[in-house]
Each structure stands twice: as structure tokens, then as C-alpha cells.
Design a protein around this motif. Structure first.
Motif, PDB file in Angstrom:
ATOM      1  N   LYS A 218       2.198 -10.277   5.540  1.00  0.00           N
ATOM      2  CA  LYS A 218       2.921  -9.027   5.798  1.00  0.00           C
ATOM      3  C   LYS A 218       2.069  -7.868   5.312  1.00  0.00           C
ATOM      4  O   LYS A 218       1.598  -7.867   4.173  1.00  0.00           O
ATOM      5  CB  LYS A 218       4.272  -9.021   5.085  1.00  0.00           C
ATOM      6  CG  LYS A 218       5.110  -7.757   5.314  1.00  0.00           C
ATOM      7  CD  LYS A 218       6.479  -7.924   4.666  1.00  0.00           C
ATOM      8  CE  LYS A 218       7.340  -6.671   4.850  1.00  0.00           C
ATOM      9  NZ  LYS A 218       6.903  -5.580   3.952  1.00  0.00           N
ATOM     10  N   ASN A 219       1.855  -6.891   6.195  1.00  0.00           N
ATOM     11  CA  ASN A 219       1.038  -5.748   5.836  1.00  0.00           C
ATOM     12  C   ASN A 219       1.627  -4.478   6.453  1.00  0.00           C
ATOM     13  O   ASN A 219       2.500  -4.556   7.325  1.00  0.00           O
ATOM     14  CB  ASN A 219      -0.411  -5.943   6.291  1.00  0.00           C
ATOM     15  CG  ASN A 219      -1.404  -5.207   5.391  1.00  0.00           C
ATOM     16  OD1 ASN A 219      -1.052  -4.248   4.708  1.00  0.00           O
ATOM     17  ND2 ASN A 219      -2.655  -5.656   5.389  1.00  0.00           N
ATOM     18  N   THR A 220       1.139  -3.334   6.022  1.00  0.00           N
ATOM     19  CA  THR A 220       1.687  -2.053   6.468  1.00  0.00           C
ATOM     20  C   THR A 220       0.571  -1.063   6.793  1.00  0.00           C
ATOM     21  O   THR A 220      -0.395  -0.944   6.036  1.00  0.00           O
ATOM     22  CB  THR A 220       2.595  -1.438   5.380  1.00  0.00           C
ATOM     23  OG1 THR A 220       3.650  -2.347   5.078  1.00  0.00           O
ATOM     24  CG2 THR A 220       3.193  -0.114   5.842  1.00  0.00           C
ATOM     25  N   ILE A 221       0.698  -0.385   7.920  1.00  0.00           N
ATOM     26  CA  ILE A 221      -0.190   0.712   8.288  1.00  0.00           C
ATOM     27  C   ILE A 221       0.586   2.013   8.122  1.00  0.00           C
ATOM     28  O   ILE A 221       1.650   2.190   8.723  1.00  0.00           O
ATOM     29  CB  ILE A 221      -0.668   0.604   9.746  1.00  0.00           C
ATOM     30  CG1 ILE A 221      -1.388  -0.727   9.988  1.00  0.00           C
ATOM     31  CG2 ILE A 221      -1.584   1.776  10.095  1.00  0.00           C
ATOM     32  CD1 ILE A 221      -1.731  -0.974  11.450  1.00  0.00           C
ATOM     33  N   ARG A 222       0.062   2.920   7.329  1.00  0.00           N
ATOM     34  CA  ARG A 222       0.696   4.227   7.157  1.00  0.00           C
ATOM     35  C   ARG A 222      -0.079   5.275   7.937  1.00  0.00           C
ATOM     36  O   ARG A 222      -1.308   5.225   8.004  1.00  0.00           O
ATOM     37  CB  ARG A 222       0.773   4.580   5.677  1.00  0.00           C
ATOM     38  CG  ARG A 222       1.735   3.671   4.924  1.00  0.00           C
ATOM     39  CD  ARG A 222       1.757   3.937   3.430  1.00  0.00           C
ATOM     40  NE  ARG A 222       2.786   3.128   2.783  1.00  0.00           N
ATOM     41  CZ  ARG A 222       2.637   1.856   2.443  1.00  0.00           C
ATOM     42  NH1 ARG A 222       1.494   1.242   2.697  1.00  0.00           N
ATOM     43  NH2 ARG A 222       3.623   1.179   1.882  1.00  0.00           N
ATOM     44  N   PHE A 223       0.655   6.221   8.511  1.00  0.00           N
ATOM     45  CA  PHE A 223       0.006   7.259   9.313  1.00  0.00           C
ATOM     46  C   PHE A 223       0.830   8.536   9.241  1.00  0.00           C
ATOM     47  O   PHE A 223       1.984   8.535   8.793  1.00  0.00           O
ATOM     48  CB  PHE A 223      -0.155   6.804  10.769  1.00  0.00           C
ATOM     49  CG  PHE A 223       1.135   6.496  11.473  1.00  0.00           C
ATOM     50  CD1 PHE A 223       1.793   7.461  12.218  1.00  0.00           C
ATOM     51  CD2 PHE A 223       1.717   5.227  11.372  1.00  0.00           C
ATOM     52  CE1 PHE A 223       2.992   7.192  12.860  1.00  0.00           C
ATOM     53  CE2 PHE A 223       2.918   4.945  12.013  1.00  0.00           C
ATOM     54  CZ  PHE A 223       3.560   5.931  12.760  1.00  0.00           C
ATOM     55  N   ASP A 224       0.242   9.624   9.676  1.00  0.00           N
ATOM     56  CA  ASP A 224       0.935  10.915   9.677  1.00  0.00           C
ATOM     57  C   ASP A 224       1.841  11.005  10.896  1.00  0.00           C
ATOM     58  O   ASP A 224       1.445  10.658  12.006  1.00  0.00           O
ATOM     59  CB  ASP A 224      -0.067  12.061   9.677  1.00  0.00           C
ATOM     60  CG  ASP A 224      -0.901  12.095   8.396  1.00  0.00           C
ATOM     61  OD1 ASP A 224      -0.371  11.671   7.354  1.00  0.00           O
ATOM     62  OD2 ASP A 224      -2.070  12.537   8.460  1.00  0.00           O
ATOM     63  N   ILE A 225       3.030  11.543  10.709  1.00  0.00           N
ATOM     64  CA  ILE A 225       4.024  11.594  11.777  1.00  0.00           C
ATOM     65  C   ILE A 225       3.535  12.404  12.977  1.00  0.00           C
ATOM     66  O   ILE A 225       3.979  12.169  14.109  1.00  0.00           O
ATOM     67  CB  ILE A 225       5.358  12.161  11.238  1.00  0.00           C
ATOM     68  CG1 ILE A 225       6.518  11.901  12.217  1.00  0.00           C
ATOM     69  CG2 ILE A 225       5.233  13.626  10.917  1.00  0.00           C
ATOM     70  CD1 ILE A 225       6.931  10.471  12.320  1.00  0.00           C
TER      71      ILE A 225
END
Length: 505
Positions: A218-225
């Protein structure tokens, strides 16, 4: 003849006295009973009954009929539209039905209606067994009736696809078991996917379980809206270019949240990736998705990657499923809230990210930064999410023993994704402002689609019959089954299955 009538009348009186003594219908004014119910609605039952077993439910139904009252059914208490507690009804509370019987050898579980998702997984994962359930840890087993989808959906199908049998209390108080092979197979078909529909009260669900590995990737990619359009296009392209085997193993969702604590009032945005298979395979697939978020033109030395990750170390990322599900937020504060949900065909449509951003812009400008707030908000949250429904979830059922037919109609390419918004706040004085937000949300819903999610009921939509059940033939069949098992339309609530027109009361 007169004697027989007198005897029948006396029998009726004695039966009602017996039923009244068998149930304890508590006064509706008990404030603790409504503590976790959405206070935006003010429904109050005539009284409520805490059921402990199927017989209690049967007695409660007969009692309600004896005093000429309808019933409403509360289990997990997650109905944002408060369909679970209706005005002037006898409310049957199933939250005490917490039984879970696991057959490890047969890989099945009989789960009572009051069990929450977190409680189900606490019981099954000890044996490295699990099945698809709801995405929120505190939702009750009623989620089965409207489909039920989460991390396991791609590989195992909807929760409704994994019900082997229902125990149901019917309108006449009788208790039956409905499965694909017995004389109640039509009732089984209707219950599995119609959102409850008003056929009876489900006491328990026999579920199919599957062996699961000890650890998952399980992993997560964060980005700007502001990059939401690009992020959703990359996610949609990755899924649609994957093999069928991969689509069954993955789960991916986009989640964003705007709160009063958000930096500069900017919503958070992220994509969660889960892989139901070997850790190394999960790592490879995640890197395929991640590539698009990290790539920059070779001619642009100052390019900023679209997304970012905290870690790529498998040993850090691997999680037991209990760690995955229990890490999700499940605060049950009684906030004023409204929720909407729609199925989506393609995330790459420009109007999908635009609508999400427009909703946030309205909230920031007209609520958070507004001088119109009559009372300061301290718990404001606006969540918008895109959920994955691929793999076995959007495949048609075959009607075989491993794939029994059911009434859940949102299948195929038209239902690869779903959109959900939940807006929460805590002050009554600000209802008018949030009513404005709701109007904006309603005006944007057509950009997502017109197919409704039964587990996110929309009490403002007009053509809910088509939105929920897709085809006229599907809805007509449900109406015929409703007529068979509840010909008086006793189990009636907003958006419950209607009787055929010539049979409606």
C-alpha cells in the motif's frame, strides 16, 4: 357463528397483549439514542426497540402493526439522509446484533446485521481470511444490500456478490432463509444489491471468505489539487491500460479534503494504491503508475514532478490488512452533513476535475473566507473522493455457483469509478450557507454521471428509479418481488421499491 367471531376477537386481543409484553418500545425522546444521527435531519420515531435476535425483530414488526405504525430499520446508523430513522415509525435497532460465526474450513462467516466492518475484519483476519466489505470501518452490514466495495473488490467482486444466504424477517413476522438455490431465490436476488428495497428485515448474512496473505503493498502519491486533471487522467490511463489480471488485484482511489486547518485553505489531494497480491508485484505496478507523476521533459531542467511519495521501501510499506483498515479515520461525531454519490465512466473527462475544483472554490470563497458565518465553525470538513470499481466488480455475473445472479446493476465500463462528496459542519446557524454549497454540488453532479450509488442515497434526486436500478426491466423485476413478499407495501421508506402501479396503496 357469533361465538366464533367473539373467539377470534378475543384471540386477536390476547395476541396483541402477548406481543406488547414481548417487546420494549422505548420512548422516542431518549437523547442518547439520537446522539450519532445526522442532526441536519430531525426525524423522530414513535418509539424504538432494541432487538437481540430474529424473534425480537418479528415481535417488533407485529407490535408495530398492532398499533397501526410502520417500521424503520437502524443498524450501523450511517444513513446520512436518515432513512434509517423515520418519523412516527417503530424504529427497530439492530446495533446489538453482534454475532460472528466463522467456519475456517468452509471459509464462510455468518455475520449479524449490527456488526461493523472493523469488527468483521477483526474477527476474520485472525485466520488470514477476509471478503469485500464497505470502505468505512464503522459502517454496518447493511452495506451489503447496496453493493459494498473496498480494497478487495477488484479480486472478489462486491460484497453483495459474496453473500451466500440471508436470514430475513418478512412482513408477516415469519423468519426465512434466502439463498440462490431454495424457494426464496428471488428474494435473495433482490436483496443482494437493491439497497434494502423494503422486502423485509435482514437479521444476518452468510458471507464467502477468501484466504489472504499476511502482508499487502500500500502506497500513496500526493499532489497539488491544481493538478487534479492531470492526476485523474494518469490514474484512468494506468487502470485502462493494465491487464485484466492486474485490474483485479489493484485498488486505487483519489481522496481530497478541505478543512479549516488546511494551509492557505488549499485542499489536500492524494491517490491511494493497494495491491492484492505479492509485494514485489505491487511495487512494480505502483512504479508504473508513479512514472507519469514523476516524469519531466528532458528539455526542462526546472520541471517540478506532478506527484511525490514518502517512501518506496517495501519493508516500510507492507501492511497487514488489519493495519490497513484500522488506520482509516472512523470518528463518529454527530456532525451536520450531506453526501452525494455518482458512478463515473471516465476520469479523463475535463469536467470531472473542474467540478471538484469549482466546489472547493465555492466553499473557500462563500463559506470559509466569508463574513457571513453566523457562528464560527470548528469542525468543518469537505471531502471529495473517487473510488475504483474495476476488476470483478464491473464484470457481469454468470449465474453459476461461484457467481450467482443478483440485482446490483452498476457493472461494465460505465461504472469503473464512483464519485462521493461529504460536507460536514457543526453549527445550526450556518445551515443557509451550506444549503448554498449543496445547490452548487447539485448543479455539478451531471458532470459526473446520472447513475446513483445506493450506499450514498440522494434524497433530492427525482428519477431515482433509473439512477439506482439502471434499466426498466431490472426495476420491474424488483417490483414483482416486492409485490410477492410485501403486497401491502408495509416496508416503505423514501426510495424503497414501489409496488407495480396498479397495486400501489
Amino acid at each position: 357463528m357469533r361465538l366464533n367471531n367473539i373467539l377470534l376477537f378475543l384471540s386477536f386481543i390476547l395476541l396483541n397483549i402477548s406481543i406488547s409484553q414481548a417487546v420494549k418500545c422505548v420512548d422516542y425522546n431518549n437523547p442518547n439514542y439520537y446522539k450519532f444521527i445526522n442532526p441536519l435531519y430531525n426525524n423522530r420515531a414513535y418509539c424504538y426497540i432494541k432487538a437481540e435476535n430474529a424473534s425480537d425483530i418479528s415481535d417488533a414488526i407485529l407490535y408495530a402493526q398492532s398499533i397501526n405504525k410502520g417500521v424503520s430499520i437502524r443498524a450501523g446508523g450511517h444513513s446520512a439522509t436518515q432513512f434509517s430513522v423515520l418519523n412516527k415509525t417503530v424504529n427497530i435497532d439492530l446495533s446489538s446484533l453482534k454475532g460472528i460465526e466463522i467456519d475456517v474450513e468452509a471459509q464462510t462467516a455468518v455475520v449479524q446485521a449490527g456488526v461493523q466492518v472493523i469488527e468483521l475484519y477483526n474477527a476474520t483476519t485472525k485466520y488470514l481470511l477476509a471478503t469485500t466489505a464497505g470502505s468505512c470501518p464503522t459502517v454496518g452490514m447493511g452495506v451489503v444490500l447496496g453493493g459494498g466495495s473496498n480494497y478487495f473488490g477488484g479480486k472478489y467482486g462486491y460484497m453483495a456478490d459474496n453473500v451466500l444466504e440471508f436470514t430475513v424477517v418478512l412482513e408477516d413476522g415469519s423468519i426465512v432463509k434466502a439463498n440462490p438455490k431454495n424457494k426464496y431465490s428471488d428474494l435473495y436476488w433482490a436483496l443482494a444489491g437493491s439497497g434494502g428495497g423494503g422486502f423485509g428485515v435482514v437479521v444476518d448474512y452468510k458471507l464467502k471468505l477468501y484466504p489472504i496473505p499476511q502482508y499487502f503493498y500500500k502506497n500513496t502519491i500526493r499532489f497539488d489539487i491544481v493538478n487534479l486533471d492531470k492526476a485523474l487522467a494518469l490514474l484512468d490511463t494506468y487502470v485502462r491500460s493494465s491487464t485484466e489480471d492486474t485490474r483485479e488485484k489493484i485498488y486505487a482511489n483519489m481522496y481530497s479534503q478541505l478543512t479549516l486547518k488546511s494551509t492557505n485553505m488549499t485542499p489536500s489531494a492524494s491517490i491511494t494504491f493497494f495491491y492484492n497480491g505479492p509485494l514485489e508485484e505491487g511495487d512494480v505496478e505502483f512504479r508504473k503508475l508513479l512514472t507519469g507523476f514523476l516524469s519531466c521533459p528532458t528539455t526542462n531542467a526546472t520541471c517540478t514532478p506532478l506527484g511525490r511519495v514518502t517512501s518506496m521501501d517495501i519493508q516500510t510499506l507492507k501492511k497487514t490488512f488489519w493495519e490497513v483498515i484500522s488506520s482509516m479515520s472512523y470518528d463518529n461525531n454527530p456532525l451536520r452533513q450531506f453526501t452525494k454519490g455518482r458512478f463515473i465512466k471516465k476520469l479523463s473527462k475535463n469536467d470531472v476535475p473542474k467540478s471538484i475544483n469549482d466546489i472547493y472554490k465555492y466553499a473557500v470563497t462563500n463559506i470559509i473566507n466569508s463574513t457571513s458565518l453566523l457562528k464560527p465553525e470548528t469542525l468543518l470538513n469537505i471531502n471529495q473522493a473517487i473510488f475504483y470499481h474495476g476488476g470483478k466488480q464491473n464484470q457481469e455475473r454468470t449465474g453459476s455457483e461461484d457467481s450467482p445472479l443478483n440485482s446490483f446493476a452498476h457493472r461494465g465500463d460505465e461504472a469503473m469509478w464512483s464519485y462521493t462528496i461529504v460536507a460536514q459542519y457543526n453549527n445550526t446557524e450556518n445551515d443557509p450557507l451550506f444549503s448554498g454549497l449543496r445547490k452548487i454540488v447539485n448543479s455539478k453532479l451531471s458532470s459526473f454521471g446520472d447513475k446513483l450509488n445506493n450506499n450514498y442515497p440522494d434524497d433530492e434526486v427525482e428519477d431515482w428509479q433509473t439512477g439506482l436500478y439502471v434499466t426498466k426491466s431490472n426495476y420491474k423485476k424488483l417490483q414483482e418481488i416486492k409485490l410477492k413478499y410485501d403486497s401491502s407495501n408495509y416496508f416503505k421508506f423514501p426510495q424503497s421499491i414501489e409496488l407495480p402501479k396498479n397495486k400501489n396503496n
